[in-house]
Design a protein around this motif. Structure first.
Motif, PDB file in Angstrom:
ATOM      1  N   ALA A   3      -6.323 -34.346  -3.354  1.00 40.37           N
ATOM      2  CA  ALA A   3      -7.351 -33.945  -2.376  1.00 40.37           C
ATOM      3  C   ALA A   3      -6.652 -33.038  -1.362  1.00 40.37           C
ATOM      4  CB  ALA A   3      -7.958 -35.164  -1.699  1.00 40.37           C
ATOM      5  N   LYS A   4      -6.846 -31.737  -1.554  1.00 37.85           N
ATOM      6  CA  LYS A   4      -6.042 -30.735  -0.854  1.00 37.85           C
ATOM      7  C   LYS A   4      -6.293 -30.722   0.652  1.00 37.85           C
ATOM      8  CE  LYS A   4      -5.072 -25.870  -1.166  1.00 37.85           C
ATOM      9  NZ  LYS A   4      -5.920 -24.692  -0.970  1.00 37.85           N
ATOM     10  N   VAL A   5      -7.370 -31.371   1.052  1.00 41.19           N
ATOM     11  CA  VAL A   5      -7.776 -31.317   2.458  1.00 41.19           C
ATOM     12  C   VAL A   5      -6.679 -31.847   3.391  1.00 41.19           C
ATOM     13  CG1 VAL A   5      -9.026 -33.520   2.316  1.00 41.19           C
ATOM     14  CG2 VAL A   5      -9.714 -31.834   4.004  1.00 41.19           C
ATOM     15  N   ARG A  48       3.865 -26.581  -0.133  1.00 43.06           N
ATOM     16  CA  ARG A  48       2.577 -25.913   0.015  1.00 43.06           C
ATOM     17  C   ARG A  48       1.629 -26.811   0.809  1.00 43.06           C
ATOM     18  NH1 ARG A  48       1.360 -21.272  -2.651  1.00 43.06           N
ATOM     19  NH2 ARG A  48       0.110 -21.023  -0.762  1.00 43.06           N
ATOM     20  N   SER A  49       0.838 -26.200   1.642  1.00 39.41           N
ATOM     21  CA  SER A  49      -0.090 -26.914   2.541  1.00 39.41           C
ATOM     22  C   SER A  49       0.650 -27.729   3.595  1.00 39.41           C
ATOM     23  CB  SER A  49      -1.031 -27.845   1.767  1.00 39.41           C
ATOM     24  OG  SER A  49      -1.818 -27.083   0.911  1.00 39.41           O
ATOM     25  N   GLY A  50       1.925 -27.389   3.820  1.00 38.79           N
ATOM     26  CA  GLY A  50       2.770 -28.208   4.698  1.00 38.79           C
ATOM     27  C   GLY A  50       2.449 -28.126   6.182  1.00 38.79           C
ATOM     28  N   SER A  51       1.540 -27.250   6.591  1.00 36.28           N
ATOM     29  CA  SER A  51       1.223 -27.196   8.029  1.00 36.28           C
ATOM     30  C   SER A  51       0.565 -28.492   8.511  1.00 36.28           C
ATOM     31  CB  SER A  51       0.286 -26.032   8.343  1.00 36.28           C
ATOM     32  OG  SER A  51       0.882 -24.832   7.963  1.00 36.28           O
ATOM     33  N   ASP A  52      -0.144 -29.162   7.616  1.00 33.33           N
ATOM     34  CA  ASP A  52      -0.715 -30.475   7.986  1.00 33.33           C
ATOM     35  C   ASP A  52       0.417 -31.428   8.366  1.00 33.33           C
ATOM     36  OD1 ASP A  52      -3.178 -29.512   7.098  1.00 33.33           O
ATOM     37  OD2 ASP A  52      -3.034 -30.496   5.148  1.00 33.33           O
ATOM     38  N   TYR A  53       1.489 -31.354   7.591  1.00 31.23           N
ATOM     39  CA  TYR A  53       2.649 -32.223   7.832  1.00 31.23           C
ATOM     40  C   TYR A  53       3.310 -31.837   9.157  1.00 31.23           C
ATOM     41  CZ  TYR A  53       7.262 -34.362   6.801  1.00 31.23           C
ATOM     42  OH  TYR A  53       8.433 -35.078   6.840  1.00 31.23           O
TER      43      TYR A  53
HETATM   44 MG    MG Z   1      -4.226 -27.186   3.623  1.00 30.78          MG
END
Ligand code: MG
Ligand code: ADP
Ligand code: ASP
Length: 467
Positions: free
Chosen positions: A261-263, A203-208
């Motif tokens: 920190a989800k950011v 989840r939130s892996g687009s940052d990666y």
């Molecule tokens: Mg995110």
């Protein structure tokens, strides 16, 4: 430049994103774009996959596909009216594929991690098509690429795959030529194994995804565009006067994000750090704000504590037994059993009497962890294993804490004065982080008290910043 879900939530948001891209393109930059799914879409895909497998009767696949189609169709018609028919035809093709897969999952009553990854990657698939068309509509050449086409080759751990080092060459050879006269849009969150099986990166892996791509193409900077002004001293949803940090070191950002920190996705720092690439976090809804810079800095702020983050949905496991005292190999048996069962241990603390070891694990791993530990209990020297789900882990982070005496004293005195009971304490030897565990209900108070104790809402002129 990576744009998160809220930044591409609807037609107004996507137009704003294209304004930003247009601006930086005309300023002479070559830009690779990474996008998330439109906000809420991944959650909806996860929910429908669950319903399809659980439902006894006819699952709501058709209404789901229809509402999905109309949301994306409305957006494409607004942001790229001249190409809408063509893009809608591609979207329809993708959606009929999705419908077939959901029907197959229902018929077989089998949702494997592999099919789930394929299903939940559809949000990014559709969003990238739309953003790419919107960029073309502004007269800038653009193609949309899925994670595989972009060269992200991953491990086969579905749901939390990691990019393999060979990705670098693939990404470089596929993306760099496109940058010369176009602006490629890459679907975040997804990659594929060497065999071409679709995986997702967590989840939130687009940052990666953005960090892996930025590092592979030797980008000058990696920009994460989101819905807040930067990395803040605490989660602004809990601490209303949390402040934007201008400069954060790689290690501080890693610790803050690892602790919730989800950011930024916790893994998004490492690829940048390896290549010493600056990561900038900026607000799509307030693009003139300078944002936060995450970079290598030896600079030690006078302000020792920079930020506080917390993780919910974790459990505390307490392992005890008088016979554990002085017995070599107890810790080994415990951690081997957990590792063999793929349980990730987030925090560890051992009392000096050695009669007690406490751990924090993700709630999703609790049952597996307890089963693994009951195996260890059979050895006789571990007597009791208890767990408590009603806890949160808090991390106080700042590289200036290393070698500064008295910080732990201030943390625990402040908590004690407010009557917050600390259930477990752990300090990494890097001293960038002091973490502890409290009852879930005490979490917001603990954050508030520490934010005040270290006066984190006050502006500070000593922060490093690269302009
Ligand atoms: Mg995110
Ligand atoms: P995106 O969709 O752009 O990836 P996310 O929702 O994943 O955005 O991350 C941004 C959110 O992270 C913010 O809206 C904020 O509520 C939350 N957040 C939690 N902790 C922090 C922090 N320390 N600094 C900034 N934002 C934080
Ligand atoms: N869309 C994915 C998620 O919601 C990935 C991301 O947003 O970064 O988790």
């Amino acid at each position: 430049m990576k744009f998160g879900g809220t930044s591409v939530a609807d037609e107004t948001c996507i137009s704003r994103v294209v304004d930003i891209l247009d601006h930086y393109h005309h300023a002479g930059n070559e830009i690779a774009v990474v996008v998330s799914a439109m906000s809420g879409v991944t959650d909806e895909l996860i929910a429908i996959a669950g319903e399809v497998i659980a439902s006894q009767g006819e699952p709501p696949i058709d209404p789901f596909i229809q509402s999905f189609r109309s949301r994306h169709r409305k957006v494409i018609s607004a942001v790229a009216p001249n190409q809408a028919d063509d893009v809608i035809a591609v979207i329809d093709d993708r959606l009929s594929n999705l419908r077939n897969i959901l029907n197959a999952v229902h018929t077989l009553r089998e949702l494997t991690p592999r099919s789930k990854d394929y299903i939940i990657s559809f949000g990014e698939r559709l969003c990238a098509l739309i953003v790419s068309a919107a960029i073309r509509e502004r007269g800038i050449a653009s193609v949309a690429l899925n994670g595989c086409e972009a060269g992200i080759v991953t491990t086969s751990q579905h749901g939390c795959a990691q990019a393999l080092t060979e990705s670098e060459q693939h990404i470089k050879s596929r993306i760099v030529p496109l940058l010369i006269d176009s602006m490629p849009v890459i679907m975040g969150f997804m990659g594929c194994t060497r065999e071409g099986i679709v995986t997702t990166l967590g989840r939130s892996g687009s940052d990666y995804s953005a960090a892996v791509i930025g590092a592979a193409i030797d980008a000058d900077e990696i920009w994460i565009w989101t819905d807040v002004d930067g990395v803040m001293t605490a989660d602004p949803r809990i601490i209303s006067d949390a402040r934007v940090l201008h400069g954060v070191s790689y290690l501080e950002a890693m610790e803050l994000s690892y602790f919730g920190a989800k950011v930024l996705h916790p893994r998004s720092i490492e690829p940048a750090m390896q290549k010493d690439i600056l990561v900038r976090v900026k607000n799509t809804f307030n693009p003139s704000h300078e944002g936060s810079c995450v970079f290598r800095t030896e600079h030690r702020d006078r302000r020792v504590v920079k930020g506080i983050s917390y993780i919910e949905k974790v459990s505390l496991i307490n392992i005890s037994g008088a016979q554990m005292i002085g017995r070599p190999g107890v810790a080994k048996a415990i951690f081997t059993a957990l590792a063999d069962n793929n349980v990730n241990v987030m925090l560890i603390s051992q009392g000096s009497s050695e009669a007690n070891i406490s751990l924090i694990v993700d709630d999703d791993h609790l049952i597996t962890a307890m089963e693994a530990l009951s195996g260890v209990q059979k050895n006789g020297y571990v007597r009791d294993v208890f767990y408590d789900r009603n806890v949160i882990a808090v991390a106080v982070v700042g590289s200036g804490m290393a070698g500064t005496p008295g910080i732990s004293g201030r943390i625990f005195t402040a908590l004690g004065k407010t009557g917050v009971n600390v259930m477990m304490i752990s300090q990494g030897s890097s001293e960038v982080n002091v973490s502890f565990v409290v009852r879930s209900g005490d979490g917001p108070v603990a954050l508030r008290v520490l934010h005040d104790e270290f006066r984190l809402s006050e502006e500070h002129d000593d922060e490093p910043y690269l302009s």
